[in-house]
Write a protein that holds these residues in place. Structure first.
Motif, short mmCIF file in Angstrom:
data_model
loop_
_atom_site.label_atom_id
_atom_site.label_comp_id
_atom_site.label_asym_id
_atom_site.label_seq_id
_atom_site.Cartn_x
_atom_site.Cartn_y
_atom_site.Cartn_z
N ILE A 157 0.83 -1.21 0.00
CA ILE A 157 0.00 0.00 0.00
C ILE A 157 0.87 1.25 0.00
CG2 ILE A 157 -1.62 1.36 1.39
CD1 ILE A 157 -2.93 -1.24 2.24
N THR A 169 -5.84 2.07 -2.47
CA THR A 169 -5.40 1.55 -1.18
C THR A 169 -6.26 0.40 -0.69
OG1 THR A 169 -6.74 3.22 -0.04
CG2 THR A 169 -4.44 3.77 -0.48
N GLY A 170 -7.45 0.24 -1.21
CA GLY A 170 -8.30 -0.85 -0.76
C GLY A 170 -9.70 -0.74 -1.34
N HIS A 186 -8.16 -2.64 -8.15
CA HIS A 186 -8.45 -2.88 -6.73
C HIS A 186 -8.04 -4.28 -6.31
CE1 HIS A 186 -10.98 0.74 -7.03
NE2 HIS A 186 -10.92 0.79 -5.72
N PRO A 190 -4.25 -6.84 -3.12
CA PRO A 190 -4.60 -7.94 -2.19
C PRO A 190 -4.31 -9.32 -2.77
CG PRO A 190 -6.57 -6.84 -3.01
CD PRO A 190 -5.42 -5.98 -3.39
N PHE A 267 -6.83 -4.55 3.27
CA PHE A 267 -7.27 -3.87 2.05
C PHE A 267 -8.77 -3.57 2.04
CE2 PHE A 267 -3.35 -6.00 0.80
CZ PHE A 267 -2.69 -5.00 0.10
N SER A 268 -9.45 -3.74 3.18
CA SER A 268 -10.89 -3.48 3.28
C SER A 268 -11.65 -4.22 2.18
CB SER A 268 -11.17 -1.97 3.20
OG SER A 268 -10.54 -1.28 4.25
N TRP A 269 -11.26 -5.46 1.94
CA TRP A 269 -11.90 -6.28 0.90
C TRP A 269 -13.13 -6.96 1.51
CZ3 TRP A 269 -10.79 -6.24 -4.14
CH2 TRP A 269 -11.33 -7.24 -4.94
#
Length: 319
Positions: A157, A169-170, A186, A190, A267-269
């Motif tokens: 990141i 970034t995520g 995106h 990740p 990564f807020s996936w």
């Protein structure tokens, strides 16, 4: 199917069911014995009284003994009712399914990276055993195996998102951008993070299996007959080395899909790993147990199918 094969399938299925039951008992007990409870989110609500809190606890079934709560939950799992979330009363199974697509996409992308790199590194190490290439691939595998997933994700990141600004970034997508290119941007970081830390799994197994086959008489015979190195690698070495990796893949693939908790968090996936962590923070017991059991079932079913497939594909096991 002969009697021997039928007994093998029944014995294997019985063991998996017992393991699944043990996982459910252990997970349910540890979750309910952990500090905190779902009622803590209601205690700070304006006008909340002890009587109202008791009513909420009764509605959630939290006022019953732990063993009774477990039997009620187990009966629901066996009948297809996975319960409802404490947060919004949505069906647990529906919540898991809604997050499953993101985890599958991330897992498949990471699998492509880890399998291709691991296969190449392991094969090069086996073909150049004891040489510089073998040492280099071994060192790379050790480094990748030692890297913490969260640390590698944060480094990516910082380098590729903050400094170079090549990738987001995520999150799953950017507002107003639903294009394939935007989605792949995106997905890149990740998938690369999860894939790189998984490379040593395939690399070491491939190195071991391919190294054993290279010592067999069939390889020396093929070389004596004048077969090219390419044909020997493709038709003899790869086919023989990939066969024992079937049970490895059966265990590893579902683990990759369900074990992306750290990567999805960094990564807020929006996958089931992130869902598990969020539900655990809110003490949403039905969702936490649902994700746990879904992952356990996925692992056990996949490993069972892989063992059966290996049993069918390898005539030595059938004998």
């Amino acid at each position: 199917m002969g009697n021997g094969n039928l007994l093998y399938v029944l014995r294997l299925g019985g063991v998996k069911i017992l393991l699944l039951l043990l996982v459910s008992i252990t997970g349910f007990t540890l979750l309910h014995l952990a500090p905190g409870d779902p009622l803590s989110q209601f205690t700070l609500a304006p006008g909340m009284t002890a009587e109202r809190l008791a009513q909420i606890a009764h509605g959630m079934g939290l006022d019953q003994p732990l063993w009774r709560q477990y039997l009620h939950w187990l009966h629901g799992i066996m009948t297809g009712d996975w319960g409802r979330s404490f947060r919004d009363q949505s069906p647990v199974l529906g919540i898991i399914v809604s997050h499953l697509t993101a985890t599958i996409e991330l897992g498949l992308a990471a699998l492509g990276i880890s399998f291709s790199l691991g296969l190449g590194m392991g094969l090069m190490g086996a073909l150049r055993a004891g040489r510089t290439v073998d040492d280099v691939t071994s060192v790379i595998s050790i480094i990748l195996f030692s890297l913490p997933t969260f640390w590698l994700g944060l480094v990516f990141i910082y380098i590729f998102s903050v400094r170079l600004q090549w990738f987001p970034t995520g999150n799953f997508s950017s507002p107003g951008d639903r294009s394939i290119v935007g989605y792949l941007r995106h997905l890149a970081l990740p998938a690369l993070t999860l894939g790189l830390v998984s490379v040593p799994v395939w690399s070491r197994y491939m190195r071991t299996f391919a190294g054993e086959i290279l010592k067999q008489d069939q390889i020396r015979t093929a070389r004596a007959l004048g077969l090219s190195s390419g044909r020997i690698i493709v038709h003899r070495l790869l086919r023989g080395a990939l066969l024992p990796m079937i049970p490895v893949a059966g265990i590893y693939l579902p683990t990759l899909l369900s074990g992306a908790l750290v990567t999805e968090t960094v990564f807020s996936w929006p996958g089931i790993g992130r869902l598990f962590l969020d539900s655990l923070q809110y003490r949403d017991y039905p969702v936490v147990m649902g994700v746990l059991m879904f992952s356990a079932i996925l692992v056990l079913v996949s490993s069972t199918l892989a063992e059966l497939l290996h049993h069918v594909a390898d005539p030595r096991l059938r004998a």
